[in-house]
Write an enzyme that holds these catalytic residues in place. Structure first.
Site, PDB file in Angstrom:
ATOM      1  N   GLN A  15       0.809  -1.230   0.000  1.00  0.00           N
ATOM      2  CA  GLN A  15       0.000   0.000   0.000  1.00  0.00           C
ATOM      3  C   GLN A  15       0.833   1.266   0.000  1.00  0.00           C
ATOM      4  OE1 GLN A  15      -3.505   0.998   2.299  1.00  0.00           O
ATOM      5  NE2 GLN A  15      -2.309  -0.008   3.914  1.00  0.00           N
ATOM      6  N   ASN A 105       9.734 -10.201  11.974  1.00  0.00           N
ATOM      7  CA  ASN A 105      10.392  -9.016  11.444  1.00  0.00           C
ATOM      8  C   ASN A 105      11.900  -9.082  11.637  1.00  0.00           C
ATOM      9  OD1 ASN A 105       8.514  -7.034  10.208  1.00  0.00           O
ATOM     10  ND2 ASN A 105       7.407  -7.539  12.072  1.00  0.00           N
ATOM     11  N   GLN A 112      18.223  -7.976   5.780  1.00  0.00           N
ATOM     12  CA  GLN A 112      18.382  -6.736   5.015  1.00  0.00           C
ATOM     13  C   GLN A 112      19.542  -5.892   5.535  1.00  0.00           C
ATOM     14  OE1 GLN A 112      14.488  -4.923   4.510  1.00  0.00           O
ATOM     15  NE2 GLN A 112      13.764  -6.656   3.302  1.00  0.00           N
ATOM     16  N   ASP A 159       3.970  10.906  12.594  1.00  0.00           N
ATOM     17  CA  ASP A 159       3.440  11.378  13.877  1.00  0.00           C
ATOM     18  C   ASP A 159       3.681  12.880  14.028  1.00  0.00           C
ATOM     19  OD1 ASP A 159       2.983   8.557  14.748  1.00  0.00           O
ATOM     20  OD2 ASP A 159       5.156   8.509  14.564  1.00  0.00           O
ATOM     21  N   HIS A 187       7.625   4.904  17.737  1.00  0.00           N
ATOM     22  CA  HIS A 187       6.478   5.056  16.835  1.00  0.00           C
ATOM     23  C   HIS A 187       5.430   4.028  17.250  1.00  0.00           C
ATOM     24  CE1 HIS A 187       3.869   5.375  13.433  1.00  0.00           C
ATOM     25  NE2 HIS A 187       4.026   4.092  13.179  1.00  0.00           N
TER      26      HIS A 187
HETATM   27  P1  NAX Z   1       1.423  -3.784   3.001  1.00  0.00           P
HETATM   28  O1  NAX Z   1       1.148  -5.047   3.708  1.00  0.00           O
HETATM   29  O2  NAX Z   1       0.429  -3.219   2.050  1.00  0.00           O
HETATM   30  O3  NAX Z   1       2.798  -3.913   2.205  1.00  0.00           O
HETATM   31  C1  NAX Z   1       3.933  -4.487   2.750  1.00  0.00           C
HETATM   32  C2  NAX Z   1       4.693  -5.139   1.634  1.00  0.00           C
HETATM   33  O4  NAX Z   1       5.922  -5.620   2.153  1.00  0.00           O
HETATM   34  C3  NAX Z   1       3.970  -6.343   1.022  1.00  0.00           C
HETATM   35  O5  NAX Z   1       3.830  -6.144  -0.382  1.00  0.00           O
HETATM   36  C4  NAX Z   1       4.891  -7.509   1.344  1.00  0.00           C
HETATM   37  O6  NAX Z   1       4.922  -8.489   0.316  1.00  0.00           O
HETATM   38  C5  NAX Z   1       6.231  -6.809   1.487  1.00  0.00           C
HETATM   39  N1  NAX Z   1       7.232  -7.567   2.220  1.00  0.00           N
HETATM   40  C6  NAX Z   1       7.064  -8.398   3.271  1.00  0.00           C
HETATM   41  N2  NAX Z   1       8.227  -8.956   3.627  1.00  0.00           N
HETATM   42  C7  NAX Z   1       9.163  -8.473   2.802  1.00  0.00           C
HETATM   43  C8  NAX Z   1      10.556  -8.690   2.657  1.00  0.00           C
HETATM   44  N3  NAX Z   1      11.201  -9.535   3.442  1.00  0.00           N
HETATM   45  N4  NAX Z   1      11.199  -8.014   1.706  1.00  0.00           N
HETATM   46  C9  NAX Z   1      10.550  -7.167   0.884  1.00  0.00           C
HETATM   47  N5  NAX Z   1       9.237  -6.932   0.956  1.00  0.00           N
HETATM   48  C10 NAX Z   1       8.543  -7.579   1.907  1.00  0.00           C
HETATM   49  O7  NAX Z   1       1.790  -2.735   4.141  1.00  0.00           O
HETATM   50  P2  NAX Z   1       1.845  -1.135   4.051  1.00  0.00           P
HETATM   51  O8  NAX Z   1       0.516  -0.587   4.361  1.00  0.00           O
HETATM   52  O9  NAX Z   1       2.516  -0.728   2.794  1.00  0.00           O
HETATM   53  O10 NAX Z   1       2.780  -0.826   5.315  1.00  0.00           O
HETATM   54  C11 NAX Z   1       4.136  -1.212   5.341  1.00  0.00           C
HETATM   55  C12 NAX Z   1       4.694  -1.079   6.737  1.00  0.00           C
HETATM   56  O11 NAX Z   1       4.652   0.272   7.176  1.00  0.00           O
HETATM   57  C13 NAX Z   1       3.912  -1.870   7.786  1.00  0.00           C
HETATM   58  O12 NAX Z   1       4.842  -2.504   8.650  1.00  0.00           O
HETATM   59  C14 NAX Z   1       3.176  -0.799   8.545  1.00  0.00           C
HETATM   60  O13 NAX Z   1       2.858  -1.197   9.859  1.00  0.00           O
HETATM   61  C15 NAX Z   1       4.172   0.314   8.499  1.00  0.00           C
HETATM   62  N6  NAX Z   1       3.687   1.666   8.785  1.00  0.00           N
HETATM   63  C16 NAX Z   1       4.514   2.512   9.417  1.00  0.00           C
HETATM   64  C17 NAX Z   1       4.189   3.821   9.674  1.00  0.00           C
HETATM   65  C18 NAX Z   1       5.152   4.739  10.348  1.00  0.00           C
HETATM   66  O14 NAX Z   1       4.783   5.880  10.565  1.00  0.00           O
HETATM   67  N7  NAX Z   1       6.373   4.334  10.715  1.00  0.00           N
HETATM   68  C19 NAX Z   1       2.848   4.338   9.328  1.00  0.00           C
HETATM   69  C20 NAX Z   1       2.167   3.544   8.262  1.00  0.00           C
HETATM   70  C21 NAX Z   1       2.341   2.068   8.371  1.00  0.00           C
HETATM   71  O15 NAX Z   1       1.461   1.577   9.337  1.00  0.00           O
END
Ligand code: NAX
Length: 328
Positions: A15, A105, A112, A159, A187
């Protein structure tokens, strides 16, 4: 012509990726005159979807997009990257305990970190958006011994931006008049959004608001729980705003915070403000030439101290849990 800046994005088919890639390719990070090469990492089952996203990137015909490479091998994708935006992470599934989440994670961010250590460019900067962001950054950092620790950060800029937006709405001011907001700590819901040092058009923000009850009972919980409110309303978590904040954070890191302002960034604590050394903790920072510096000398009252210590305590717990799991 200028050599393209190589920017890696992980979780590129997710996303946040769907917003982030287009902003990066269109010049939001590096400006209209610097070409960007995107290096996109995904897990194997998501590569087909990622190919579709790349087709759309092609169809935008962005003048600043020099090229795109995709793959599921971190050592190939991170090769020579100047900036790595680690967005992909394992979300908490049903029935998943915190320990399960940290170890899932952990596997991602140890691998990575090691890959970046091996193949990234000497000037690499690494920003972690994927949750739990602070602890994921700590894991990546600990697994990249040859990369200076100050090149790692975790995202609290969303934030920070949320705090600015709430404060602007409360006081009827323009977001551009608000400076020096701080997010302290993790966070997570324990973060401490602090407006006691913030300014609105040059005047102290907390005094301008003049309502301690609003700060404690409304502002702080609204900012800290905004992510949950977005999920409740939209049915999925913040994505465009998270992408925008990821760009803001990287842009300020590479190009500097504006004069008279600072940003919030989760970075390795050097013990400033009595935050235990070594934690990845969000501080007020100024940046210049790709380096950050923690803003020093802010007065911390008892209320702030309590909040800063509570979020540090949560980060200590997370650190101890990943240490126990052998991830750092
Ligand atoms: P999505 O689940 O839509 O996308 C995550 C993508 O990461 C997926 O396409 C998945 O296939 C891929 N992925 C998983 N393992 C992987 C790996 N080993 N190597 C490469 N790609 C991998 O999540 P999305 O909404 O895009 O959010 C991504 C992350 O951001 C989540 O952990 C979410 O909790 C975090 N966020 C952090 C925020 C912040 O302010 N720090 C706010 C927004 C978000 O909640």
């Amino acid at each position: 012509s200028t050599t393209p800046v190589k920017v890696a994005v992980t979780g590129a088919a997710g996303q946040i990726g769907y917003s982030l890639l287009f902003r990066l390719a269109s010049g939001s990070l590096l400006g209209p005159d610097t070409p960007i090469q995107l290096q996109l990492l995904e897990i194997t089952p998501a590569l087909k979807a990622l190919e579709g996203v790349v087709m759309e990137l092609d169809d935008c015909a962005f003048p600043t997009l020099a090229g795109v490479e995709i793959g599921d091998d971190a050592e190939k994708i991170f090769d020579g990257v100047n900036l790595a935006l680690l967005v992909g992470a394992r979300p908490r599934g049903p029935g998943m305990e915190r320990g399960d989440l940290l170890s899932a994670n952990g596997a991602i961010f140890t691998a990575q970190g090691q890959a970046l250590n091996k193949v990234a460019a000497d000037d690499v900067r690494i920003g972690v958006t994927g949750n739990p962001a602070n602890t994921n950054a700590l894991i990546a950092m600990s697994n990249a011994p040859d990369i200076p620790a100050e090149r790692f950060s975790a995202l609290t800029r969303l934030d920070h931006n949320r705090a600015i937006s709430q404060l602007a709405a409360k006081t009827g001011s323009a977001v551009s008049d608000i400076k020096k907001v701080t997010i302290w700590g993790n966070h997570s819901a324990t973060q401490y959004p602090d407006i006691f040092h913030a300014e609105i058009a040059g005047k102290n923000a907390a005094e301008t608001v003049g309502d301690q009850a609003w700060i404690e009972n409304d502002f702080i919980p609204t900012v800290a729980k905004r992510g949950a409110a977005i999920i409740e309303a939209r049915g999925s978590s913040s994505a465009a705003s998270a992408a925008s904040a990821t760009i803001d954070a990287a842009r300020d890191w590479l190009h500097g915070t504006p004069e008279g302002d600072w940003a919030s960034m989760a970075v390795r604590s050097d013990g400033s403000y009595d935050v235990p050394e070594g934690l990845i903790y969000s501080f007020p920072v100024t940046t210049k030439n790709g380096d950050w510096e923690i803003v020093q000398g802010l007065e911390i009252d008892e209320f702030s101290r309590g909040k800063m210590d509570a979020t540090a305590a949560e980060l200590i717990e997370e650190r101890d849990a990943v240490k126990e799991l052998g991830l750092i």
